[in-house]
Design a protein around this motif. Structure first.
Motif, PDB file in Angstrom:
ATOM      1  N   ASN A 241      -4.582  64.103 -36.768  1.00 18.12           N
ATOM      2  CA  ASN A 241      -4.758  63.562 -38.114  1.00 18.12           C
ATOM      3  C   ASN A 241      -5.776  62.434 -38.002  1.00 18.12           C
ATOM      4  OD1 ASN A 241      -4.647  62.277 -40.585  1.00 18.12           O
ATOM      5  ND2 ASN A 241      -2.432  62.322 -40.735  1.00 18.12           N
ATOM      6  N   LEU A 242      -6.969  62.653 -38.530  1.00 17.90           N
ATOM      7  CA  LEU A 242      -8.089  61.742 -38.296  1.00 17.90           C
ATOM      8  C   LEU A 242      -7.946  60.402 -39.008  1.00 17.90           C
ATOM      9  CD1 LEU A 242     -11.062  64.266 -38.433  1.00 17.90           C
ATOM     10  CD2 LEU A 242     -10.035  63.207 -36.411  1.00 17.90           C
ATOM     11  N   ILE A 254      -5.700  61.914 -25.868  1.00 17.64           N
ATOM     12  CA  ILE A 254      -6.978  62.364 -25.321  1.00 17.64           C
ATOM     13  C   ILE A 254      -8.136  61.504 -25.810  1.00 17.64           C
ATOM     14  CG2 ILE A 254      -7.460  64.045 -27.149  1.00 17.64           C
ATOM     15  CD1 ILE A 254      -8.133  64.485 -23.380  1.00 17.64           C
ATOM     16  N   LEU A 255      -8.033  60.978 -27.046  1.00 22.99           N
ATOM     17  CA  LEU A 255      -9.129  60.163 -27.587  1.00 22.99           C
ATOM     18  C   LEU A 255      -9.255  58.815 -26.882  1.00 22.99           C
ATOM     19  CD1 LEU A 255      -9.019  60.903 -31.421  1.00 22.99           C
ATOM     20  CD2 LEU A 255     -10.782  61.552 -29.783  1.00 22.99           C
ATOM     21  N   GLY A 297     -10.234  51.472 -25.037  1.00 26.12           N
ATOM     22  CA  GLY A 297      -9.231  52.514 -24.895  1.00 26.12           C
ATOM     23  C   GLY A 297      -7.943  52.139 -25.611  1.00 26.12           C
ATOM     24  N   PHE A 298      -7.479  50.892 -25.405  1.00 25.40           N
ATOM     25  CA  PHE A 298      -6.263  50.435 -26.074  1.00 25.40           C
ATOM     26  C   PHE A 298      -6.471  50.319 -27.586  1.00 25.40           C
ATOM     27  CE2 PHE A 298      -4.730  49.055 -21.870  1.00 25.40           C
ATOM     28  CZ  PHE A 298      -3.413  49.481 -21.973  1.00 25.40           C
ATOM     29  N   PHE A 299      -7.656  49.881 -27.991  1.00 25.77           N
ATOM     30  CA  PHE A 299      -7.929  49.772 -29.426  1.00 25.77           C
ATOM     31  C   PHE A 299      -7.906  51.146 -30.080  1.00 25.77           C
ATOM     32  CE2 PHE A 299     -10.774  49.675 -33.089  1.00 25.77           C
ATOM     33  CZ  PHE A 299     -10.225  48.629 -33.812  1.00 25.77           C
ATOM     34  N   THR A 300      -8.430  52.155 -29.376  1.00 23.30           N
ATOM     35  CA  THR A 300      -8.468  53.503 -29.922  1.00 23.30           C
ATOM     36  C   THR A 300      -7.067  54.060 -30.128  1.00 23.30           C
ATOM     37  OG1 THR A 300     -10.571  53.868 -28.764  1.00 23.30           O
ATOM     38  CG2 THR A 300      -9.460  55.811 -29.614  1.00 23.30           C
ATOM     39  N   ILE A 301      -6.101  53.600 -29.322  1.00 26.82           N
ATOM     40  CA  ILE A 301      -4.721  54.042 -29.497  1.00 26.82           C
ATOM     41  C   ILE A 301      -4.215  53.659 -30.887  1.00 26.82           C
ATOM     42  CG2 ILE A 301      -2.327  53.627 -28.747  1.00 26.82           C
ATOM     43  CD1 ILE A 301      -3.362  53.379 -25.898  1.00 26.82           C
ATOM     44  N   GLN A 302      -4.603  52.459 -31.339  1.00 25.49           N
ATOM     45  CA  GLN A 302      -4.090  51.947 -32.607  1.00 25.49           C
ATOM     46  C   GLN A 302      -4.971  52.281 -33.805  1.00 25.49           C
ATOM     47  OE1 GLN A 302      -1.762  48.068 -32.116  1.00 25.49           O
ATOM     48  NE2 GLN A 302      -3.493  47.724 -30.769  1.00 25.49           N
ATOM     49  N   ALA A 303      -6.242  52.584 -33.554  1.00 28.18           N
ATOM     50  CA  ALA A 303      -7.161  52.881 -34.649  1.00 28.18           C
ATOM     51  C   ALA A 303      -6.972  54.314 -35.129  1.00 28.18           C
ATOM     52  CB  ALA A 303      -8.597  52.662 -34.199  1.00 28.18           C
ATOM     53  N   ALA A 304      -7.528  54.610 -36.297  1.00 23.81           N
ATOM     54  CA  ALA A 304      -7.498  55.982 -36.802  1.00 23.81           C
ATOM     55  C   ALA A 304      -8.169  56.906 -35.797  1.00 23.81           C
ATOM     56  CB  ALA A 304      -8.213  56.057 -38.150  1.00 23.81           C
ATOM     57  N   VAL A 307     -11.853  57.244 -35.902  1.00 17.35           N
ATOM     58  CA  VAL A 307     -12.635  56.169 -35.297  1.00 17.35           C
ATOM     59  C   VAL A 307     -12.809  56.447 -33.804  1.00 17.35           C
ATOM     60  CG1 VAL A 307     -12.737  53.694 -34.816  1.00 17.35           C
ATOM     61  CG2 VAL A 307     -11.834  54.504 -37.006  1.00 17.35           C
ATOM     62  N   GLY A 308     -11.728  56.915 -33.162  1.00 12.72           N
ATOM     63  CA  GLY A 308     -11.818  57.279 -31.755  1.00 12.72           C
ATOM     64  C   GLY A 308     -12.799  58.409 -31.533  1.00 12.72           C
ATOM     65  N   LEU A 309     -12.793  59.403 -32.434  1.00  6.44           N
ATOM     66  CA  LEU A 309     -13.739  60.517 -32.331  1.00  6.44           C
ATOM     67  C   LEU A 309     -15.172  60.014 -32.454  1.00  6.44           C
ATOM     68  CD1 LEU A 309     -14.330  63.573 -32.246  1.00  6.44           C
ATOM     69  CD2 LEU A 309     -14.036  63.612 -34.735  1.00  6.44           C
ATOM     70  N   TYR A 310     -15.396  59.102 -33.396  1.00  8.13           N
ATOM     71  CA  TYR A 310     -16.728  58.503 -33.564  1.00  8.13           C
ATOM     72  C   TYR A 310     -17.154  57.786 -32.283  1.00  8.13           C
ATOM     73  CZ  TYR A 310     -19.989  54.740 -34.768  1.00  8.13           C
ATOM     74  OH  TYR A 310     -21.040  53.857 -34.765  1.00  8.13           O
ATOM     75  N   TRP A 311     -16.247  57.001 -31.696  1.00  9.21           N
ATOM     76  CA  TRP A 311     -16.604  56.199 -30.520  1.00  9.21           C
ATOM     77  C   TRP A 311     -16.914  57.094 -29.327  1.00  9.21           C
ATOM     78  CZ3 TRP A 311     -18.343  51.568 -30.603  1.00  9.21           C
ATOM     79  CH2 TRP A 311     -18.420  50.823 -29.439  1.00  9.21           C
TER      80      TRP A 311
END
Length: 344
Positions: A241-242, A254-255, A297-304, A307-311
């Motif tokens: 769910n993006l 994985i993100l 990496g830790f920020f991506t866990i909490q972000a949408a 956002v991780g896909l973009y990064w």
């Protein structure tokens, strides 16, 4: 503990997105949302269209910034070329703590940079541009129903059904479910506007929706289920769910892993192709090469997840970009050296 962490991630995400974007990030968010919506309109018939739209948007934005990337790489190669002279200046002044000596060393360094046409701020320019884009995308995907028209339409269709159930239904059924995540005044203001209702339903989990669907009028249950499935298909990309936090469970984990890994590789390649002779600078590079990927990496866990896909796509693009730009300048330097020898 897992449930607590996931709840904290959702709370963090929803607290961030309830704040409207600022004067700088706001207009960027509108532009990014319009780009994603435009691309989505073209690829909407393809499964995972929203994820594909984010990937294409990333490529478009980074390609538009290629001139700054060329300037940064040219600046870095000039800096590398003058490092032997910089080392001589450092050796000349040693580790003196005398303010006057430090001032003279700084003046000589600046003069050296001026002779070589090096601008030390040029290396920071891509990051200064990337950060507002990153924050804006955080807002866009955190409140996708506001910035991406196709998603807004899906949310609004659901909101109209819930609002038609009446204020008592919203207060007794929906209100208690959204109250932990949105401002109290929004809970009591859901009937005031579709936008408020969209903000409220954005935080609802699948379990929450099971409760709500069971409480709406029987004749509306099938319709509401269909709209929820439609919304889910729009927001889903390979099971993710993006617009929800990636989390650290499969497949979301994985993100963060790819985010940290691709960022580390990008920084490693850049550091290897532009090594510094300054021991202090080398230490800083090593620390940032490890610390920044872990932080993101830790920020991506909490972000949408979007956002991780973009990064991840941004890092992949920068790896490919760095390879070709560096190859171009290495070839160009070799040609310049060959021309110099021929003229001599």
């Amino acid at each position: 503990m897992t449930q607590l962490f996931l709840q904290d991630s959702v709370t963090f995400m929803n607290q961030m997105i309830q704040n409207p974007p600022g004067a700088i990030v706001g207009p960027i968010s509108v532009v990014l949302g319009a780009i994603i919506d435009f691309i989505y309109g073209i690829v909407s018939s393809v499964p995972g269209a929203l994820g594909i739209s984010i990937i294409i948007m990333t490529i478009i934005v980074r390609t538009a910034l290629l001139p700054t990337a060329f300037k940064m790489q040219r600046n870095m190669m000039k800096t590398r070329a003058m490092q032997p002279e910089m080392a001589k200046i450092r050796e000349k002044y040693g580790n003196s703590k005398d303010p006057e000596m430090r001032r003279k060393m700084s003046a000589e360094m600046q003069a050296l940079q001026s002779r070589h046409g090096v601008n030390m701020l040029a290396s920071c320019l891509p990051m200064l541009i990337t950060w507002p884009l990153f924050i804006a995308l955080f807002q866009v995907l955190g409140q996708a129903f506001m910035f991406v028209g196709s998603i807004g339409e899906a949310y609004s269709a659901i909101s109209h059904i819930l609002m038609a159930e009446g204020s008592q239904f919203l207060s007794d059924v929906v209100g208690p479910l959204v109250q932990p995540y949105v401002p109290v005044n929004m809970v009591f203001d859901m009937t005031a506007s579709v936008e408020n209702m969209n903000r409220a339903i954005h935080v609802l989990s699948p379990e929450n929706w099971d409760i709500i669907v069971s409480q709406v009028a029987v004749e509306q249950q099938a319709n509401l289920r269909g709209l929820l499935d439609q919304k889910g298909s729009i927001l889903t990309f390979f099971g993710l769910n993006l617009v929800a936090p990636a989390g650290y469970l499969w497949p979301g984990i994985i993100l963060p892993v790819l985010s940290a890994g691709t960022m580390f590789l990008s920084q490693f390649l850049m550091m290897r192709s532009n090594p510094s002779t300054d021991p202090q600078q080398q230490n800083i590079q090593r620390v940032t090469m490890i610390l920044f990927p872990i932080m993101f990496g830790f920020f991506t866990i909490q972000a949408a997840a979007g956002v991780g896909l973009y990064w991840v796509m941004l890092n992949v693009y920068m790896i490919v970009q760095h390879y070709f730009i560096n190859r171009y300048y290495v070839k160009k330097d070799a040609e310049n050296q060959a021309d110099g020898k021929a003229k001599a």
